[in-house]
Design a protein around this motif. Sequence first.
Motif, PDB file in Angstrom:
ATOM      1  N   ALA B 184      13.489  -4.111  -4.478  1.00  0.00           N
ATOM      2  CA  ALA B 184      12.361  -4.648  -5.061  1.00  0.00           C
ATOM      3  C   ALA B 184      11.128  -4.028  -4.126  1.00  0.00           C
ATOM      4  CB  ALA B 184      12.523  -6.040  -4.485  1.00  0.00           C
ATOM      5  N   LEU B 185      11.245  -3.784  -3.014  1.00  0.00           N
ATOM      6  CA  LEU B 185      10.188  -3.150  -2.387  1.00  0.00           C
ATOM      7  C   LEU B 185       9.897  -1.666  -2.903  1.00  0.00           C
ATOM      8  CD1 LEU B 185       7.987  -3.701  -0.383  1.00  0.00           C
ATOM      9  CD2 LEU B 185       9.595  -2.581   1.478  1.00  0.00           C
ATOM     10  N   ALA B 186      10.809  -1.140  -3.090  1.00  0.00           N
ATOM     11  CA  ALA B 186      10.742   0.451  -3.575  1.00  0.00           C
ATOM     12  C   ALA B 186      10.022   0.450  -4.883  1.00  0.00           C
ATOM     13  CB  ALA B 186      12.251   0.855  -3.734  1.00  0.00           C
ATOM     14  N   LYS B 187       9.909  -0.585  -5.585  1.00  0.00           N
ATOM     15  CA  LYS B 187       9.019  -0.587  -6.782  1.00  0.00           C
ATOM     16  C   LYS B 187       7.887  -0.951  -6.601  1.00  0.00           C
ATOM     17  CE  LYS B 187      13.226  -2.185  -9.427  1.00  0.00           C
ATOM     18  NZ  LYS B 187      13.786  -3.411  -9.815  1.00  0.00           N
ATOM     19  N   GLN B 188       7.244  -1.245  -5.703  1.00  0.00           N
ATOM     20  CA  GLN B 188       5.820  -1.846  -5.416  1.00  0.00           C
ATOM     21  C   GLN B 188       4.937  -0.459  -5.016  1.00  0.00           C
ATOM     22  OE1 GLN B 188       5.518  -5.186  -5.850  1.00  0.00           O
ATOM     23  NE2 GLN B 188       7.657  -5.078  -6.106  1.00  0.00           N
ATOM     24  N   LYS B 189       3.835  -0.447  -5.941  1.00  0.00           N
ATOM     25  CA  LYS B 189       2.875   0.604  -5.821  1.00  0.00           C
ATOM     26  C   LYS B 189       1.759  -0.084  -4.541  1.00  0.00           C
ATOM     27  CE  LYS B 189       3.155   2.714  -9.976  1.00  0.00           C
ATOM     28  NZ  LYS B 189       2.848   2.420 -11.189  1.00  0.00           N
ATOM     29  N   VAL B 190       2.046   0.199  -3.383  1.00  0.00           N
ATOM     30  CA  VAL B 190       1.057  -0.247  -2.258  1.00  0.00           C
ATOM     31  C   VAL B 190       1.036   0.634  -1.405  1.00  0.00           C
ATOM     32  CG1 VAL B 190       1.418  -2.766  -2.764  1.00  0.00           C
ATOM     33  CG2 VAL B 190       3.148  -1.755  -1.255  1.00  0.00           C
ATOM     34  N   PRO B 191       0.484   1.723  -1.377  1.00  0.00           N
ATOM     35  CA  PRO B 191       0.200   2.870  -0.668  1.00  0.00           C
ATOM     36  C   PRO B 191      -0.282   2.534   0.695  1.00  0.00           C
ATOM     37  CG  PRO B 191      -0.986   3.234  -2.373  1.00  0.00           C
ATOM     38  CD  PRO B 191      -0.103   2.070  -2.798  1.00  0.00           C
ATOM     39  N   LEU B 192      -1.399   1.782   0.675  1.00  0.00           N
ATOM     40  CA  LEU B 192      -2.337   1.491   1.702  1.00  0.00           C
ATOM     41  C   LEU B 192      -1.437   0.436   2.926  1.00  0.00           C
ATOM     42  CD1 LEU B 192      -5.523   0.687   0.138  1.00  0.00           C
ATOM     43  CD2 LEU B 192      -4.963   2.719   1.197  1.00  0.00           C
ATOM     44  N   LEU B 193      -0.844  -0.285   2.090  1.00  0.00           N
ATOM     45  CA  LEU B 193       0.140  -1.459   3.005  1.00  0.00           C
ATOM     46  C   LEU B 193       1.233  -0.305   3.682  1.00  0.00           C
ATOM     47  CD1 LEU B 193       1.039  -4.653   1.040  1.00  0.00           C
ATOM     48  CD2 LEU B 193       0.174  -4.568   3.353  1.00  0.00           C
ATOM     49  N   ARG B 194       1.790   0.455   2.968  1.00  0.00           N
ATOM     50  CA  ARG B 194       2.909   1.284   3.537  1.00  0.00           C
ATOM     51  C   ARG B 194       2.298   2.093   4.568  1.00  0.00           C
ATOM     52  NH1 ARG B 194       7.290   0.846   0.057  1.00  0.00           N
ATOM     53  NH2 ARG B 194       6.547   0.464  -2.112  1.00  0.00           N
ATOM     54  N   ASP B 195       1.047   2.695   4.554  1.00  0.00           N
ATOM     55  CA  ASP B 195       0.513   3.550   5.510  1.00  0.00           C
ATOM     56  C   ASP B 195       0.299   2.557   6.756  1.00  0.00           C
ATOM     57  OD1 ASP B 195      -0.817   5.859   6.473  1.00  0.00           O
ATOM     58  OD2 ASP B 195      -2.546   4.662   6.313  1.00  0.00           O
ATOM     59  N   LEU B 196      -0.324   1.344   6.528  1.00  0.00           N
ATOM     60  CA  LEU B 196      -0.616   0.517   7.557  1.00  0.00           C
ATOM     61  C   LEU B 196       0.586   0.250   8.285  1.00  0.00           C
ATOM     62  CD1 LEU B 196      -2.481  -1.340   9.226  1.00  0.00           C
ATOM     63  CD2 LEU B 196      -1.915  -3.331   7.469  1.00  0.00           C
ATOM     64  N   ALA B 197       1.665   0.180   7.666  1.00  0.00           N
ATOM     65  CA  ALA B 197       2.945  -0.354   8.302  1.00  0.00           C
ATOM     66  C   ALA B 197       3.442   0.767   9.266  1.00  0.00           C
ATOM     67  CB  ALA B 197       3.958  -0.856   7.391  1.00  0.00           C
ATOM     68  N   LYS B 198       3.313   2.050   8.789  1.00  0.00           N
ATOM     69  CA  LYS B 198       3.647   3.148   9.589  1.00  0.00           C
ATOM     70  C   LYS B 198       2.728   3.036  10.895  1.00  0.00           C
ATOM     71  CE  LYS B 198       5.634   6.236   6.106  1.00  0.00           C
ATOM     72  NZ  LYS B 198       4.799   6.623   4.838  1.00  0.00           N
ATOM     73  N   ARG B 199       1.620   2.986  10.481  1.00  0.00           N
ATOM     74  CA  ARG B 199       0.456   3.291  11.698  1.00  0.00           C
ATOM     75  C   ARG B 199       0.756   1.884  12.925  1.00  0.00           C
ATOM     76  NH1 ARG B 199      -4.248   2.041  10.132  1.00  0.00           N
ATOM     77  NH2 ARG B 199      -3.899   2.144   7.722  1.00  0.00           N
ATOM     78  N   VAL B 200       1.138   0.831  12.283  1.00  0.00           N
ATOM     79  CA  VAL B 200       1.605  -0.087  13.358  1.00  0.00           C
ATOM     80  C   VAL B 200       2.832   0.085  14.172  1.00  0.00           C
ATOM     81  CG1 VAL B 200       2.262  -2.668  13.596  1.00  0.00           C
ATOM     82  CG2 VAL B 200       0.272  -1.900  12.025  1.00  0.00           C
ATOM     83  N   ALA B 201       3.735   0.755  13.315  1.00  0.00           N
ATOM     84  CA  ALA B 201       4.812   1.089  14.090  1.00  0.00           C
ATOM     85  C   ALA B 201       4.793   2.245  15.015  1.00  0.00           C
ATOM     86  CB  ALA B 201       5.965   1.202  13.125  1.00  0.00           C
ATOM     87  N   ASP B 202       3.679   2.961  15.046  1.00  0.00           N
ATOM     88  CA  ASP B 202       3.483   4.076  15.690  1.00  0.00           C
ATOM     89  C   ASP B 202       2.405   3.767  17.083  1.00  0.00           C
ATOM     90  OD1 ASP B 202       5.034   5.710  14.377  1.00  0.00           O
ATOM     91  OD2 ASP B 202       3.381   6.644  13.241  1.00  0.00           O
ATOM     92  N   ARG B 203       1.950   2.531  17.072  1.00  0.00           N
ATOM     93  CA  ARG B 203       1.354   2.156  18.039  1.00  0.00           C
ATOM     94  C   ARG B 203       1.836   2.141  19.386  1.00  0.00           C
ATOM     95  NH1 ARG B 203      -3.578  -0.360  17.197  1.00  0.00           N
ATOM     96  NH2 ARG B 203      -3.539  -1.743  19.193  1.00  0.00           N
ATOM     97  N   PRO B 204       1.701   2.709  20.541  1.00  0.00           N
ATOM     98  CA  PRO B 204       2.486   3.027  21.747  1.00  0.00           C
ATOM     99  C   PRO B 204       3.075   1.550  22.035  1.00  0.00           C
ATOM    100  CG  PRO B 204       0.239   4.246  22.133  1.00  0.00           C
ATOM    101  CD  PRO B 204       0.228   3.256  20.697  1.00  0.00           C
ATOM    102  N   ASN B 205       2.439   0.500  22.280  1.00  0.00           N
ATOM    103  CA  ASN B 205       3.198  -0.809  22.774  1.00  0.00           C
ATOM    104  C   ASN B 205       4.142  -1.088  21.648  1.00  0.00           C
ATOM    105  OD1 ASN B 205       1.775  -0.731  25.006  1.00  0.00           O
ATOM    106  ND2 ASN B 205       0.595  -2.315  24.494  1.00  0.00           N
TER     107      ASN B 205
END
Lengths: 232, 232
Positions: B184-205
């Motif tokens: 279901a998630l793969a079908k969602q068009k939410v590029p900004l959310l996906r990008d945000l999630a990646k950037r959060v995962a990369d925060r050092p802490n």
Amino acid sequence: MSYQLYYWTGLQGRGEFVRLCLEDAGAEYADVARIEGDDAIMPFLSGDREGALPFAPPFLKSGRLVIAQVANILQYLGPRHGLVPEGESKRLHAHQLELTVTDFVAEVHDTHHPVSNELYYEDQRDEAKKRAKDFREHRIPKFLGYFEKSLERGGGRFPLREHSYVDLSLFQIMAGLEYAFPKALAKQKVPLLRDLAKRVADRPNIAAYLASERRVPFNTNGIFRHYPELDD
Amino acid sequence: MSYQLYYWTGLQGRGEFVRLCLEDAGAEYADVARIEGDDAIMPFLSGDREGALPFAPPFLKSGRLVIAQVANILQYLGPRHGLVPEGESKRLHAHQLELTVTDFVAEVHDTHHPVSNELYYEDQRDEAKKRAKDFREHRIPKFLGYFEKSLERGGGRFPLREHSYVDLSLFQIMAGLEYAFPKALAKQKVPLLRDLAKRVADRPNIAAYLASERRVPFNTNGIFRHYPELDD
């Protein structure tokens, strides 16, 4: 300060928690959709207005601010109208109680819509009967027991030791259950909550509001719905 | 300032939203039940401890304060750790978004428990299939669409124009959906959310936390559960 409240017409719903707060405070407010129609809500939901984007009504306009989510609105109004005690610890406590009211209200809603908001109640009645049974047997006692105990710890009359917006929300919960689940409510041993609800109903501004046409009667469009088969 | 977090062991659950905030802030905290066992939670729930009575975990002890309800805890931690912008309007907005996360999380939970918390998933699977279908078709698009639009209005990178606790919660929602509802998630068009999630995962802490044993893997005891039949 004059406010604009936005909420669907024709039902109490979640807007009622905000209305009770504005009425008890004697605050000036316009109930916008009741004047202009439900269409007045739409430009806010579609993002055509400035300010924070609401996910859903109710939302309150206060100057340039757009504030959505009932507990967020009450937390904003409380200190402005003497409806929450002073001090960080009390305000965190008030908000914690109000968020538990929010959780309860969502569960009340799901007793008649356990499958989907897109379907009529009649199309999910079998599932609703199962969910309502669990709600009556487990969730009403758990939530009301929690609020009763919070009252006890607050000295018996107010969960926060003095009048606050939380009292108004607890009144609404008791009024809603009395309408929707009168049999289940009759079985609960919550004398402090019952007494609080009576005292709130007797507050002059609330008594005047309840007697007015501004208080829409409970009905089967709202969150608290009376379907006899769900209370049996 | 050292905190004590109380949450059930063995699952991420609602406690994870608090943990992400404490980890990102580099705050000192003890995850009490993981040290002392789940029994450490009980005296708070039964009212045998001072402070505000929690309805349920997670709750946070900060000095003498006991703070329950995830959004309430984050609202408390945010300003103390630079995890929310300054100013009333921004803080109301942050909290409004967080409360919408709360609503979404409750709906995620109900996809596998649409009838009762007292029953196993297996005993309400038929109802769960119906509810999950509605969740995939209507609720995921509605909530993610709302968060995507909030990101857009915030300039694309942060709903609040700068990093905040809301980002951490949105990361957790995307991670949870990726585990529980990958199709279901793969079908969602939410590029900004996906990008945000990646950037959060990369925060050092956060990256260090996600790589640690403190991050319990998603599993079918938590809120986000993967049952293939609910994602089809």
